[in-house]
Design an enzyme around this catalytic site. Structure first.
Site, PDB file in Angstrom:
ATOM      1  N   HIS A  33      41.401  23.630 -13.548  1.00 17.70           N
ATOM      2  CA  HIS A  33      42.531  22.723 -13.349  1.00 17.70           C
ATOM      3  C   HIS A  33      43.644  23.339 -12.494  1.00 17.70           C
ATOM      4  CE1 HIS A  33      40.673  21.133 -17.120  1.00 17.70           C
ATOM      5  NE2 HIS A  33      40.828  20.017 -16.454  1.00 17.70           N
ATOM      6  N   ARG A  62      48.274  16.332 -14.488  1.00 20.64           N
ATOM      7  CA  ARG A  62      47.951  17.223 -15.610  1.00 20.64           C
ATOM      8  C   ARG A  62      48.630  18.580 -15.461  1.00 20.64           C
ATOM      9  NH1 ARG A  62      41.828  16.505 -17.667  1.00 20.64           N
ATOM     10  NH2 ARG A  62      41.106  16.708 -15.540  1.00 20.64           N
ATOM     11  N   ASP A 228      34.841  10.253 -19.418  1.00 24.10           N
ATOM     12  CA  ASP A 228      35.502  11.387 -20.066  1.00 24.10           C
ATOM     13  C   ASP A 228      36.926  10.981 -20.429  1.00 24.10           C
ATOM     14  OD1 ASP A 228      36.552  13.783 -20.884  1.00 24.10           O
ATOM     15  OD2 ASP A 228      35.991  14.911 -19.093  1.00 24.10           O
ATOM     16  N   GLU A 254      33.162  10.365 -23.907  1.00 27.69           N
ATOM     17  CA  GLU A 254      33.327  11.790 -24.198  1.00 27.69           C
ATOM     18  C   GLU A 254      34.738  12.159 -24.665  1.00 27.69           C
ATOM     19  OE1 GLU A 254      33.340  15.777 -21.373  1.00 27.69           O
ATOM     20  OE2 GLU A 254      31.670  14.363 -21.215  1.00 27.69           O
ATOM     21  N   GLU A 283      34.016  20.077 -26.245  1.00 30.26           N
ATOM     22  CA  GLU A 283      34.456  20.959 -25.166  1.00 30.26           C
ATOM     23  C   GLU A 283      35.528  21.923 -25.666  1.00 30.26           C
ATOM     24  OE1 GLU A 283      37.262  20.301 -21.226  1.00 30.26           O
ATOM     25  OE2 GLU A 283      35.823  18.768 -21.772  1.00 30.26           O
ATOM     26  N   ASP A 306      31.829  24.728 -24.401  1.00 32.48           N
ATOM     27  CA  ASP A 306      32.043  25.505 -23.184  1.00 32.48           C
ATOM     28  C   ASP A 306      31.663  26.945 -23.510  1.00 32.48           C
ATOM     29  OD1 ASP A 306      33.399  27.220 -21.177  1.00 32.48           O
ATOM     30  OD2 ASP A 306      34.204  25.320 -20.451  1.00 32.48           O
ATOM     31  N   HIS A 333      29.842  22.139 -21.499  1.00 35.61           N
ATOM     32  CA  HIS A 333      30.888  21.814 -20.533  1.00 35.61           C
ATOM     33  C   HIS A 333      30.978  22.923 -19.483  1.00 35.61           C
ATOM     34  CE1 HIS A 333      35.145  22.458 -19.234  1.00 35.61           C
ATOM     35  NE2 HIS A 333      35.040  21.169 -18.946  1.00 35.61           N
ATOM     36  N   GLU A 353      25.817  20.177 -16.695  1.00 37.36           N
ATOM     37  CA  GLU A 353      26.972  19.557 -16.051  1.00 37.36           C
ATOM     38  C   GLU A 353      27.406  20.377 -14.842  1.00 37.36           C
ATOM     39  OE1 GLU A 353      31.479  17.964 -17.063  1.00 37.36           O
ATOM     40  OE2 GLU A 353      30.732  19.715 -18.146  1.00 37.36           O
TER      41      GLU A 353
END
Length: 431
Positions: A33, A62, A228, A254, A283, A306, A333, A353
């Site tokens: 991110h 975000r 998601d 999700e 996740e 994850d 994840h 993924e």
């Protein structure tokens, strides 16, 4: 005369924890991110629903509320023969502090084959301030680095150490803002972010439905399409949304609730009995104890740990084994090569993924940014792993700095304590 003795195995000499120096360039590797402001995953131009969507000050992007506040954490373990292993997670400088100042004492001097011992000591020693989040992410990076080291010492890929392949090729779906491009690139399905949360009201709900409907029309009726929700919804909203999107072929919904709302996940599951929509989460779940609650209660159809967060490879293989008798699917994840090696081994890990981190989701770029020189990338809907030891990737040190550097003497002092630890001499009943 041959004694048929096992060969001497190198011990772990040192543990080092790094962050990247170029914090502002958006190339943070594990911190997917930490991107430029106009990146799709940040909510540009289409919003991405998240736990802070209800606050206008933080609803637009975000990054505004600090999803990227920590940055990547890179852990390197070096053996006495000079071989090194690498593990990556998020955690930044706080994570480096935990690794260097606390976890290193349980690692230096140890036989790297003793992964269960090392993991258990790290986990138990952080209970008073950890159990989830940052402390377990730091443990994950150390654990992954040790598995990488083991593979390199033994000159085998990690999947071979874990039991070998159960599938010849691993198919991949794409998390993206452009499922149409993902389809053209050969991915077996696509997942898009839900734009609006409950605080956007009826208008936001209608926009969510229209958003998904439009993508279904663009990719056609037979291309798997998922949603998601990133911890942004409530129980009644999730039920209503899933029922409304079922007619548009929603394959799964999700992480629609906060990760600790196990009761809420059960409520949604009960309300959707008989629905074709599958439910997924985890996740942001940590350690086998959280996963145990999700698995035994049958909260979801698919778990998405994850590997760089839940406790590394050592804990992830336990979760895969726990889920197997319940026919719960494991689709990790992100995590790139760390997930791929695990998934090749376990039958209940059918698809991988790939998070498309190109700004406009139109190119296939490495998940870990510039941290690896040779990260394998999906092609034609599959991820094929190279025949290389460990995880098969090479760390680029160019942008790394070690904020809590320790001396070789300090590492040796800790190593000596583990090498020379007292061995029990008198047996007793241990419980």
């Amino acid at each position: 005369m041959s004694t048929n003795k096992c060969r001497d195995f190198p011990r772990i000499k040192a543990v080092r924890a790094y962050v990247t120096e170029q914090q502002s360039l958006g190339d943070q590797g594990a911190d997917c991110h930490d991107v430029q402001d106009d990146h799709w995953i940040n909510g540009f131009p289409t919003p991405v629903a998240n736990p802070m969507s209800g606050y206008e000050q933080y609803s637009a992007t975000r990054k505004s509320w600090g999803i990227n506040a920590l940055g990547s954490l890179v852990v390197e373990v070096e053996a006495t023969d000079g071989t090194t292993g690498v593990g990556i997670t998020i955690g930044g400088e706080p994570g480096c502090y935990i690794v260097e100042k606390h976890l290193s004492r349980f690692v230096e001097g140890q036989d790297p084959r003793d992964v269960e011992l090392i993991w258990d000591q790290m986990f138990r020693a952080t209970w008073n301030y950890g159990r989830k989040g940052l402390s377990v992410q730091a443990i994950s990076a150390v654990d992954i680095a040790i598995w990488d080291l083991l593979g390199k010492i033994r000159k085998e890929p990690v999947y071979a150490l874990l039991g070998g392949k159960t599938k010849d090729r691993l198919p991949v779906y794409c998390t993206t803002a452009r499922p149409d491009i993902a389809k053209d690139l050969g991915f077996v399905g696509a997942k898009v972010p839900c734009p609006y949360g409950p605080t956007a009201g009826d208008e936001g709900f209608r926009k969510n439905v229209e958003f998904f409907k439009n993508w279904r029309e663009k990719v056609g009726p037979n291309f798997p399409l998922m949603l998601d929700c990133y911890m942004a919804l409530t129980v009644p909203y999730a039920i209503k949304l899933a029922k409304e999107l079922e007619k548009y072929g929603l394959k799964w919904m999700e992480e629609f609730l906060p990760p600790d709302n196990y009761t809420g996940y059960n409520e949604v599951r009960s309300a959707l009995r008989g629905s074709s929509v599958m439910l997924t989460t985890a996740e942001h779940e940590y350690s086998r104890y959280g996963f145990q609650q999700l698995i035994t209660a049958g909260c979801v159809d698919i778990l998405q740990p994850d590997i760089t967060w839940l406790g590394g490879i050592t804990e992830a293989r336990r979760v895969c084994a726990m889920a197997s008798p319940y026919d719960t699917i494991i689709i990790p994840h992100g995590s790139s090569v760390y997930s791929y090696h695990l998934q090749y081994v376990f039958r209940n890990c059918p698809v991988a993924e790939f998070i498309n981190l190109s700004p406009k989701a139109d190119k296939i770029t490495p998940y870990f940014g510039g941290l690896f020189k040779d990260e394998p990338l999906p092609k034609d809907g599959f991820i094929d792993l190279p025949d290389r030891p460990g995880f098969g990737v090479t760390l680029c040190h160019d942008t790394l700095k070690r904020p809590y550097e320790r001396t070789e003497k300090q590492s040796k002092e800790q190593a000596d304590k583990n090498i020379n630890r007292k061995v029990p001499e008198k047996a007793h009943m241990p419980f």
